[in-house]
Enzyme design. Structure first.
Site, PDB file in Angstrom:
ATOM      1  N   ASP A 317       0.858  -1.176   0.000  1.00  0.00           N
ATOM      2  CA  ASP A 317       0.000   0.000   0.000  1.00  0.00           C
ATOM      3  C   ASP A 317       0.904   1.238   0.000  1.00  0.00           C
ATOM      4  O   ASP A 317       2.114   1.159   0.146  1.00  0.00           O
ATOM      5  CB  ASP A 317      -0.972  -0.010   1.204  1.00  0.00           C
ATOM      6  CG  ASP A 317      -2.216   0.848   0.900  1.00  0.00           C
ATOM      7  OD1 ASP A 317      -2.203   1.605  -0.099  1.00  0.00           O
ATOM      8  OD2 ASP A 317      -3.195   0.770   1.656  1.00  0.00           O
TER       9      ASP A 317
HETATM   10  C1  BGC Z   1      -5.245   3.003   0.095  1.00  0.00           C
HETATM   11  C2  BGC Z   1      -5.379   1.909  -0.939  1.00  0.00           C
HETATM   12  C3  BGC Z   1      -5.320   2.493  -2.317  1.00  0.00           C
HETATM   13  C4  BGC Z   1      -4.021   3.272  -2.455  1.00  0.00           C
HETATM   14  C5  BGC Z   1      -3.810   3.848  -3.838  1.00  0.00           C
HETATM   15  C6  BGC Z   1      -4.070   3.926  -0.173  1.00  0.00           C
HETATM   16  O1  BGC Z   1      -4.092   5.047   0.626  1.00  0.00           O
HETATM   17  O2  BGC Z   1      -5.124   2.426   1.372  1.00  0.00           O
HETATM   18  O3  BGC Z   1      -6.572   1.212  -0.748  1.00  0.00           O
HETATM   19  O4  BGC Z   1      -5.425   1.483  -3.282  1.00  0.00           O
HETATM   20  O5  BGC Z   1      -4.026   4.330  -1.519  1.00  0.00           O
HETATM   21  O6  BGC Z   1      -4.625   4.919  -4.086  1.00  0.00           O
END
Ligand code: BGC
Length: 781
Positions: A317
């Site tokens: 993430d």
């Molecule tokens: C979130 C993810 C997301 C990623 C990309 C993160 O802050 O936890 O779920 O896919 O950002 O945008």
């Protein structure tokens, strides 16, 4: 998925899970085996349906061997790097040089960039500008629709309609891929049992079985049968793992759960996604057992690779490798990168840690070249399978984009899924559907005419300004000329408006003149989703106060709730005539709400999460344990029982609950056999009858309880469901087949399997022990 060779993974996977975990950083301590419970009986081996891509495609393998033979270490590390474009982001933008990085071969994948033109432009930088011309992979958070927005994921789960959910993902993939996107960061399959956690809106709710079915449907919808087709995208099972168990429902907070809970509650939807052939996994922000997920070799290698045989790639993430420093797990970025790579991370999202530090680690001998090669190979395999080496621009096609976005059939699908997602929570005196005589409707509330709110959070490229149909627009169009819909906003959902009575007088005046009041209240769209935890679950702002004033007029009040979490709406349940939960219903939401309110569609949604009476009951879920001192309604004054002094244990609305404009009756359950043998199966059946006077759909649910185990078992567990459509007076017998493996769990010695003994079984319209009398069967060795 079609064409997959079913294989039993060797070694650890074929054994009981505990037999093969190794003790190292990230591995939980072995639990002490309970008093020598015999567990060889009933052990259910872990099976995986993921193919070994390289073995199934020698041509691809040879191509990648050749390509990797030409790559420098820096070029390889580039493939392990994912950066955001500057269009949008959900966290700090670490680098503003992504275009230069693409040209330099320092980045292999980009997210938050779409449209055929923009992806083509960036792709040109990679393909024309770099030595080896390796195409970029474009990822994006396409969570519940891309341009045509469907209900939020939790709402879709409330449909309990796997075809509808698959269709929603299919439409999302068609639209997103037509704008150059190859990869969606969806589905989020995190089980969520705490309504304070804002991300409860992004998943399929609290239940392991329902969550696993929804995970599969979404993966099927995104990936289709062929990743090489231009209208499919790679799916991502996220966030691995146990992100939903954040302490006190606070986003990104510590997770501290037992390994048994991890395995029995949080992991199964991820395993279901693997079985469905999901192409990628995303790590979670939280720690598990003291180790941040992006550094957890236990999760990313022991479980995901060795036990489940996952053959795609793992992305972190957003900056979660970097975050291992504030977690207190890494002393600096170089060590964090090494820990992540060693744990099993293949791609670094936005942290630029691999980009900046992996080479030094290789030079220093603290990271392994073989790990890097393995990760590069996994990523190149996906690029190959998407057909990007044949034609890097095949997804960036303006003509297809123009012909695809907002297709009428997509909008119609969004309307249909929205109707299916709505849950009728109360309908006293058949207040709904609105009768033809209701010629003067007061439509009140901050969410009745708000385009931005209709599509909820994580609405990707969804338009919040013009496209969404509001409830006012939907109702006006449906009601036609002869009906007056008098709209007054009346209140605000902003926290700061609490205590203000601005707008109340006008709303009350409209109510007083109306035949019926429709109040549309709930939460602002960004009060759920990421970084949107709450310590109260009430209607925010001054909405509750206005609702009380509206009820005081004596007019019938219908409350339509728009929200991404269960709210504590007990006062409304006691005082208004009807309640419809509409989640955030998407681009066509206003039409869908009107379809239900006016009775053109008979609601059939059922709650995928338990609704609490009060926030103090959270975390709350139906499949709790009984405890040694269960509360008994027969003895309500007894103090020393597991109960609250001031609130019942029971929720406001149970998991699986939802009403219809018709009624259904359930016959007693019959079993094909009172005994289930180790190699056998049994069938449980009940006859459901539509006893009302209009057609309707009913979600028939089967629950079991394992009465005695080597470890305690939940009071009920969902093990099957079927949605049936019945005409007035029509009956249908619904049957569920049960095999011993369906009753498996993590036993006292941490092996996965079932145990002989007695089970209760219910076929019922919702969870809840008193829903109907159980039947009993015996599982024998
Ligand atoms: C979130 C993810 C997301 C990623 C990309 C993160 O802050 O936890 O779920 O896919 O950002 O945008």
């Amino acid at each position: 998925m079609r064409g997959y060779v079913l294989k039993l993974s060797l070694g650890c996977a074929a054994l009981a899970l505990s037999a093969c975990a190794t003790v190292e950083a990230g591995a939980p301590p072995r639990e002490i085996a309970a008093q020598s419970q015999p567990t060889a009986v009933g052990t259910v081996p872990v099976e995986t349906a993921q193919p070994d891509w390289a073995a199934t495609d020698p041509e691809m393998n040879a191509f990648i061997d050749d390509l990797m033979g030409q790559m420098t270490l820096q070029e390889k590390i580039g493939q392990l790097t994912l950066l955001t474009s500057d269009w949008e982001s959900t966290g700090p933008t670490m680098r503003d040089t992504y275009q230069a990085d693409i040209r330099a071969g320092r980045v292999g994948s980009i997210f938050n960039a779409y449209t055929a033109d923009y992806t083509r432009q960036l792709q040109e930088l990679a393909v024309e500008g770099t030595r080896l011309k390796i195409p970029l992979l474009f990822g994006y958070d396409v969570i519940h629709g891309h341009r045509t927005i469907f209900p939020i994921s939790l709402g879709e789960a409330a449909s309990w309609d796997m075809d509808a959910i698959e269709r929603s993902a299919r439409v999302s993939a068609a639209e997103a891929s037509s704008e150059g996107i190859h990869w969606t960061f969806s589905p989020m399959v995190d089980i969520a049992r705490d309504a304070r956690w804002g991300r409860i809106s992004e998943g399929a709710g609290e239940d392991v079985y329902l969550g696993s079915q929804v995970a599969r449907a979404r993966v099927r919808g995104y990936q289709g049968d062929d990743l090489g087709a231009v209208d499919t995208v790679l799916a991502t099972a996220k966030h691995f793992a146990a992100y939903g168990a954040a302490q006190a429902g606070r986003d990104y907070h510590t997770v501290d759960i037992s390994e048994r809970t991890l395995r029995d509650v949080y992991l199964p939807p991820f395993k279901a996604a693997v079985d469905e052939g999901v192409a990628t996994f995303m790590t979670s922000f939280n720690e598990y057992n003291g180790v941040p997920a992006s550094g957890s070799r236990y999760l990313l290698t022991d479980v995901l690779r060795d036990q489940w045989g996952f053959d795609g790639f793992v992305v972190t993430d957003y900056t979660s490798i970097n975050e291992m420093i504030p977690h207190g797990y890494s002393r600096d970025l170089q060590q964090a990168g090494e820990q992540a790579l060693n744990a099993g991370v293949d791609m670094d999202m936005q942290g630029a840690v691999f980009m900046e530090h992996l080479k030094q680690s290789i030079d220093a001998g603290t990271a392994s070249q073989a790990d890097i090669d393995q990760a590069v190979r996994r990523i190149l395999e996906m690029k190959y399978r998407l057909g990007l080496f044949e034609d890097p621009y095949r997804y960036s096609d303006n003509a297809r984009q123009d012909a695809t976005l907002y297709k009428p059939e997509f909008l119609e699908a969004a309307r249909d899924v929205a109707r299916k997602s709505m849950v009728l929570l109360k309908n006293e005196g058949n207040t709904l559907p609105l009768v033809a005589g209701a010629k003067n409707i007061a439509l009140i509330g901050p969410l009745a005419d708000s385009k931005a709110d209709m599509i909820g959070s994580w609405a990707a490229a969804g338009d919040r300004q013009t496209r969404p149909v509001t409830i006012l627009e939907g109702m006006r169009q449906r009601a036609g000329e002869g009906t007056r819909i008098n709209y007054v906003k009346g209140a605000s959902y902003e926290f700061a408006s609490s205590g203000s009575t601005d707008g109340f007088a006008e709303a009350v005046a409209a109510a007083e003149q109306a035949d019926v009041v429709v109040a549309v209240m709930g939460e602002k769209w960004d009060m759920t989703g990421e970084a949107a935890s709450r310590t109260a679950l009430d209607l925010p702002g001054n909405q509750q106060a206005l609702l009380e004033r509206l009820v005081a007029t004596g007019k019938p009040v219908v409350l339509v709730v728009l929200s991404g979490r269960p709210n504590s709406i007990g006062w409304a349940d006691d005082n208004v005539e009807a309640i419809l939960h509409a989640w955030y219903p998407g681009t066509m939401g206003g039409h869908a709400v009107a379809d239900v309110l006016f009775g053109d569609y008979n609601p059939s949604g059922k709650l995928p999460v338990t609704f609490p009476l009060t926030v103090g009951q959270e975390p709350l879920h139906y499949d709790m344990k009984n405890t040694g001192r269960p509360y008994s309604a027969d003895n309500p004054q007894q103090k020393y029982l597991s109960r609250y002094l001031n609130t019942p244990n029971d929720p406001l609305y149970r998991f699986g609950y939802g009403l219809s404009y018709t009624n259904f009756s359930y016959s007693p359950v019959t079993l094909s056999n009172p005994t289930l043998s180790a190699n056998g199966s049994l069938t449980a059946s009940a006859t459901i009858t539509n006893t009302g006077d209009r057609a309707g759909a009913e979600v028939v649910q089967m629950y079991v309880r394992d009465l005695v185990g080597s470890v305690t078992r939940p009071v009920q567990e969902l093990k099957g469901f079927e949605k049936v459509i019945l005409q007035p007076g029509e009956s249908r017998t619904v049957s569920f087949r049960i095999e011993p493996k369906d009753l498996a769990f993590t036993r006292a010695d941490m092996s996965h399997g079932w145990e002989p003994g007695e089970f209760n079984l219910w076929i019922a319209p919702s969870s809840g022990l008193e829903a109907s009398a159980p039947v009993t069967f015996n599982l024998t060795e």
